[in-house]
Design a protein around this motif. Structure first.
Motif, PDB file in Angstrom:
ATOM      1  N   ASN A 124       0.935  -1.129   0.139  1.00  0.00           N
ATOM      2  CA  ASN A 124      -0.181  -0.341  -0.068  1.00  0.00           C
ATOM      3  C   ASN A 124       0.466   1.210   0.191  1.00  0.00           C
ATOM      4  O   ASN A 124       0.895   1.685   0.916  1.00  0.00           O
ATOM      5  N   CYS A 148       0.559   4.642   2.629  1.00  0.00           N
ATOM      6  CA  CYS A 148       1.419   3.967   3.613  1.00  0.00           C
ATOM      7  C   CYS A 148       2.290   4.013   4.151  1.00  0.00           C
ATOM      8  O   CYS A 148       3.674   3.991   4.829  1.00  0.00           O
ATOM      9  N   ARG A 186      -6.727   6.218   4.947  1.00  0.00           N
ATOM     10  CA  ARG A 186      -6.651   4.688   5.989  1.00  0.00           C
ATOM     11  C   ARG A 186      -7.981   3.313   5.578  1.00  0.00           C
ATOM     12  O   ARG A 186      -6.560   2.539   6.164  1.00  0.00           O
ATOM     13  N   CYS A 221       1.200  -0.005   9.249  1.00  0.00           N
ATOM     14  CA  CYS A 221       1.119   1.143  10.589  1.00  0.00           C
ATOM     15  C   CYS A 221       0.114   0.502  11.565  1.00  0.00           C
ATOM     16  O   CYS A 221       0.344  -1.835  10.511  1.00  0.00           O
ATOM     17  N   ASP A 239       2.210   0.083   3.705  1.00  0.00           N
ATOM     18  CA  ASP A 239       2.085  -1.316   4.581  1.00  0.00           C
ATOM     19  C   ASP A 239       2.913  -1.575   3.020  1.00  0.00           C
ATOM     20  O   ASP A 239       2.468  -1.655   2.279  1.00  0.00           O
ATOM     21  N   SER A 281      -3.090  -1.727   9.413  1.00  0.00           N
ATOM     22  CA  SER A 281      -2.833  -3.206   8.300  1.00  0.00           C
ATOM     23  C   SER A 281      -2.114  -4.168   9.195  1.00  0.00           C
ATOM     24  O   SER A 281      -2.925  -5.179   8.727  1.00  0.00           O
ATOM     25  N   CYS A 298      -5.068   1.165   4.040  1.00  0.00           N
ATOM     26  CA  CYS A 298      -4.677  -0.350   5.850  1.00  0.00           C
ATOM     27  C   CYS A 298      -5.142  -0.893   5.869  1.00  0.00           C
ATOM     28  O   CYS A 298      -4.921  -2.260   5.588  1.00  0.00           O
TER      29      CYS A 298
HETATM   30 ZN    ZN Z   1      -1.104   2.373   6.787  1.00  0.00          ZN
END
Ligand code: ZN
Length: 140
Positions: A34, A37, A120, A62, A39, A65, A123
């Motif tokens: 991702n 972010c 988000r 994060c 992830d 995720s 995530c």
């Molecule tokens: Zn994330």
């Protein structure tokens, strides 16, 4: 205790103590990122007779995720592929802010609040995207 605090605790618990983490040498492997972010997830799946007989993951990212991936593995392990995909549809509907029957989602309901933060949502859905790819490898 406020519901939000309870949800935050569930998310942090899965983030700090992820379930079903690790390798599955002879499983299907799906790696996804991702980029928005940072992830990354590597999902491993074993499907036998239409059932997700085992599932594990490794990843970095994060709390949302990683917690989502941990919760997902718990929710789908031992379930028929159809049930796993049904959970995927439910979870994504919840992320869109739709009114869904959250009883079926178990701990995943803790991520409900993420639907209010569009940035988000990716995530939270990363692990589910990996699941979709893994169980439907011929569909692009
Ligand atoms: Zn994330």
């Amino acid at each position: 205790m406020h519901l939000d605090d309870l949800y935050r605790q569930v998310i942090m618990d899965h983030y700090q103590h992820p379930r079903n983490q690790g390798e599955l040498p002879d499983g299907i492997r799906v790696d996804l990122k991702n980029p928005s972010c940072g992830d990354e997830i590597s999902l491993r799946l074993k499907v036998e007779n239409g059932v997700v007989s085992d599932v594990r993951f490794e990843g970095t990212g994060c709390s949302i995720s990683m917690a989502s991936a941990s919760m997902m593995t718990e929710a789908i392990k031992g379930q028929p592929v159809e049930t796993a995909l049904q959970l995927n549809r439910l979870f994504r509907a919840m992320m869109k802010g739709e009114d869904v029957d959250t009883d079926a989602l178990g701990d995943l309901e803790a991520l409900h609040g993420v639907s209010k933060f569009p940035a988000r949502i990716k995530c939270a859905t990363l692990a589910w995207q990996a699941l979709e790819k893994g169980v439907q490898p011929n569909r692009e």
